[in-house]
Design a protein around this motif. Structure first.
Motif, PDB file in Angstrom:
ATOM      1  N   VAL A 312      -3.245  -4.777   8.365  1.00 46.42           N
ATOM      2  CA  VAL A 312      -2.879  -4.312   7.017  1.00 46.42           C
ATOM      3  C   VAL A 312      -2.528  -5.526   6.165  1.00 46.42           C
ATOM      4  O   VAL A 312      -2.031  -6.537   6.674  1.00 46.42           O
ATOM      5  N   SER A 315       1.357  -7.239   1.936  1.00 47.71           N
ATOM      6  CA  SER A 315       2.188  -6.471   1.006  1.00 47.71           C
ATOM      7  C   SER A 315       2.353  -5.012   1.457  1.00 47.71           C
ATOM      8  O   SER A 315       3.179  -4.286   0.921  1.00 47.71           O
ATOM      9  N   ARG A 316       1.556  -4.566   2.445  1.00 51.22           N
ATOM     10  CA  ARG A 316       1.646  -3.175   2.911  1.00 51.22           C
ATOM     11  C   ARG A 316       2.229  -3.074   4.321  1.00 51.22           C
ATOM     12  O   ARG A 316       2.196  -2.004   4.935  1.00 51.22           O
ATOM     13  N   ASP A 319       5.006  -0.413   4.837  1.00 51.74           N
ATOM     14  CA  ASP A 319       4.440   0.941   4.873  1.00 51.74           C
ATOM     15  C   ASP A 319       3.694   1.166   6.193  1.00 51.74           C
ATOM     16  O   ASP A 319       3.744   2.247   6.775  1.00 51.74           O
ATOM     17  N   GLY A 320       2.995   0.129   6.631  1.00 51.95           N
ATOM     18  CA  GLY A 320       2.238   0.225   7.884  1.00 51.95           C
ATOM     19  C   GLY A 320       3.168   0.536   9.055  1.00 51.95           C
ATOM     20  O   GLY A 320       2.888   1.434   9.858  1.00 51.95           O
ATOM     21  N   GLU A 342       2.819   9.719   1.224  1.00 54.08           N
ATOM     22  CA  GLU A 342       1.361   9.875   1.307  1.00 54.08           C
ATOM     23  C   GLU A 342       0.954  11.314   1.612  1.00 54.08           C
ATOM     24  O   GLU A 342      -0.227  11.614   1.740  1.00 54.08           O
ATOM     25  N   TRP A 390      -2.827 -11.148   6.302  1.00 53.11           N
ATOM     26  CA  TRP A 390      -2.874  -9.826   6.934  1.00 53.11           C
ATOM     27  C   TRP A 390      -1.889  -9.816   8.090  1.00 53.11           C
ATOM     28  O   TRP A 390      -1.569 -10.869   8.653  1.00 53.11           O
ATOM     29  N   CYS A 421      -4.637   5.100   3.666  1.00 52.12           N
ATOM     30  CA  CYS A 421      -3.424   4.874   2.859  1.00 52.12           C
ATOM     31  C   CYS A 421      -3.214   3.400   2.519  1.00 52.12           C
ATOM     32  O   CYS A 421      -2.653   3.084   1.477  1.00 52.12           O
ATOM     33  N   LEU A 422      -3.620   2.493   3.410  1.00 47.53           N
ATOM     34  CA  LEU A 422      -3.251   1.077   3.222  1.00 47.53           C
ATOM     35  C   LEU A 422      -4.434   0.122   3.243  1.00 47.53           C
ATOM     36  O   LEU A 422      -4.255  -1.089   3.186  1.00 47.53           O
TER      37      LEU A 422
END
Ligand SMILES: Cc1cc2nc3c(=O)[nH]c(=O)nc-3n(C[C@H](O)[C@H](O)[C@H](O)COP(=O)(O)OP(=O)(O)OC[C@H]3O[C@@H](n4cnc5c(N)ncnc54)[C@H](O)[C@@H]3O)c2cc1C
Length: 475
Positions: A312, A315-316, A319-320, A342, A390, A421-422
């Motif tokens: 991911v 920046s995500r 959330d991941g 989500e 990443w 979502c990501l």
């Protein structure tokens, strides 16, 4: 050269069996070209050490192993030092040869069993650097010349072809050798400790650029493995630490997990062990300096397992990790309804019902390794085409190959949820459940890769059926 008797080939994870129509171990380039000529019009693939779990490795046609391509030539005098390695050279063999001259590879994954061609073909990576593919400066490839139709050798050293061939998935032709940037040997200082949150885990990362973390399932804390390059000499305790790590984690932890998760299927016990016992075996903040090739590697190949790894964007990551934890809890039997920002989007695309299907189907039982990879100059390695790093989130299962249904369902859901979502991308060499639509969404430079395939292998001789589906090239 004659084909050897076509035997069944089984990969490391024992989830893939290949029955080649003919199997060859050519000793030189002329033999490779002769094999291509002999099998013109058939499907032709190469295997490395078969450490991939995904169908990227699959073949229903002619299979070559380039294990006899084991030449190593070191060009240390170049302004950027490089090594030219035969496709079949294992990473561990390259490291040994390089270390005799005070040199090493620019990045290392967790094991060194893979061949250099196999590792780079799927974007193999470690933590804190680019993937190995990024460091390739030229690739020598056997394929069919699209104009004459003859088997020829092509040297690829710049432009779009290089960006494609650095992580080729085996789809461009047969890699004979490749040249990779190398660097002087270095020591790594490291220590481990446990923290409560992801923010705590990432706090020290800028001071420890080679850091990686382990998210402990069912305890939901992070063990931070702080690592950085140092000019300090190897500590006297480095050997003692190696033994501690080998006996406690490479062997001890695995024996406990294999017994409880694979043989006893005692999943409540697994959760209890994580919540209350396992982290006690960690000696926190034991500061060690060791050579990079010892400090960055583990003996992960000792016990058979299966793995999915999702990339991911940095920046995500938060959330991941939130989504991964939520999915693991549901798969592990939680009765909580799925609540997340989500939710609506997942419901619209039918994913909420897929999440429900995985409820109670799989109890995760291995620390989740989180590694940072810098953006790669490639078309389709997992860390390609981004202006930010990443993070790879790896989920490993030790259940018996015949009991992997729950893990496979979980892998499918985690691929879809993180993908949608990501923009999360599954490692090409690990469990990789992409289809053409998702691959197109996740890889903005896929069309450039497809263009190079069309130029170098318009008939898709070197792609298996799975690659043709996921990366179609027909207009
Ligand atoms: C225990 C274990 C630990 C791992 N640790 C990591 C890790 O830390 N980081 C990470 O990123 N990955 C890791 N992996 C994944 C592994 O690095 C990749 O799957 C890698 O591709 C395996 O290399 P291989 O030599 O076994 O190649 P194979 O699995 O045999 O082949 C992989 C691909 O390369 C192609 N290929 C091989 N040789 C050639 C050639 N000469 N020409 C053209 N194509 C070729 C094959 O066709 C296939 O598509 C791990 C795997 C295992 C089993």
């Amino acid at each position: 050269m004659n084909a050897s008797r076509a035997k069944t080939l089984v990969n490391f994870g024992a989830n893939l069996r290949i029955q080649p129509t003919s199997y060859y171990t050519p000793a030189n380039e002329q033999e490779v070209l002769a094999i291509l000529e002999r099998h013109r019009g058939e499907s032709i693939r190469v295997v490395g050490r078969m450490h991939s779990w995904s169908k990227v490795l699959d073949s229903t046609g002619v299979v070559l192993s380039l294990e006899k391509f084991d030449q190593i030539s070191i060009n240390a005098e170049n302004p950027t030092p490089t090594a030219t390695l035969g496709a079949g050279v294992q990473i561990k063999t390259a490291l040994k040869a390089l270390s005799r001259q005070g040199l090493t590879l620019p990045s290392l994954g967790l094991i060194t069993e893979q061949t250099i061609a196999g590792a780079t073909a799927t974007g193999t990576h470690g933590s804190g650097k680019h993937s190995l593919s990024h460091y390739l400066t030229s690739i020598r490839l056997a394929h069919f010349d699209p104009e004459s139709g003859k088997a020829v050798i092509r040297e690829i050293s710049d432009g779009p072809e290089l960006e494609a061939a650095r992580c080729s998935l085996g789809a461009l032709g047969i890699v004979l050798n490749l040249t990779i940037e190398i660097r002087s040997s270095y020591n790594v200082e490291f220590q481990l400790h446990e923290v409560k949150t992801l923010d705590d885990a990432l706090e020290s990362e800028s001071d420890w650029p080679l850091q990686q973390c382990y998210f402990l399932p069912w305890r939901w804390t992070y063990v931070v493995h702080q690592r950085r390059e140092t000019a300090a000499p190897r500590t006297k305790t480095a050997r003692l630490f190696r033994w501690y790590w080998f006996l406690t984690f490479d062997i001890g932890l695995h024996l406990v997990l294999v017994t409880t998760a694979r043989y006893l299927k005692a999943y409540k016990l697994v959760k209890t062990l994580y919540r209350h016992v396992l982290s006690r075996s960690l000696i926190q903040r034991w500061w060690i300096v060791d050579e990079s090739s010892a400090a960055l590697i583990m003996e992960h190949e000792l016990f058979r397992h299966i793995e999915i790894e999702m990339f991911v964007p940095a920046s995500r990551l938060a959330d991941g990790m939130r989504l991964v934890q939520q999915l693991l809890e549901i798969a592990g039997g939680s009765s909580e309804p799925w609540e997340s920002p989500e939710r609506e989007a997942l419901a619209e695309s039918g994913l909420l019902s897929e999440i429900e299907n995985v409820r109670g189907q799989y109890v995760h039982h291995y620390p989740i390794c989180i590694r940072k990879i810098l953006p790669d100059a490639t078309h389709v390695s997992m860390a390609s085409s981004a202006d930010e790093p990443w993070y790879a989130i790896s989920m490993i299962s030790y259940v018996s190959p015949k009991d992997r249904d729950g893990f496979q369902r979980f892998a499918k859901v985690v691929t879809r949820v993180l993908g949608q979502c990501l923009g999360g991308r599954p490692h090409w060499g690990k469990v990789c459940l992409l289809d053409a639509e998702l691959a197109r969404q996740l890889y903005p430079r896929l069309s450039e890769f497809q263009h190079v395939i069309r130029e170098l292998d318009p008939d898709r001789t070197f792609s298996n059926e799975w690659l043709k589906q996921v990366i179609p090239t027909a207009p």
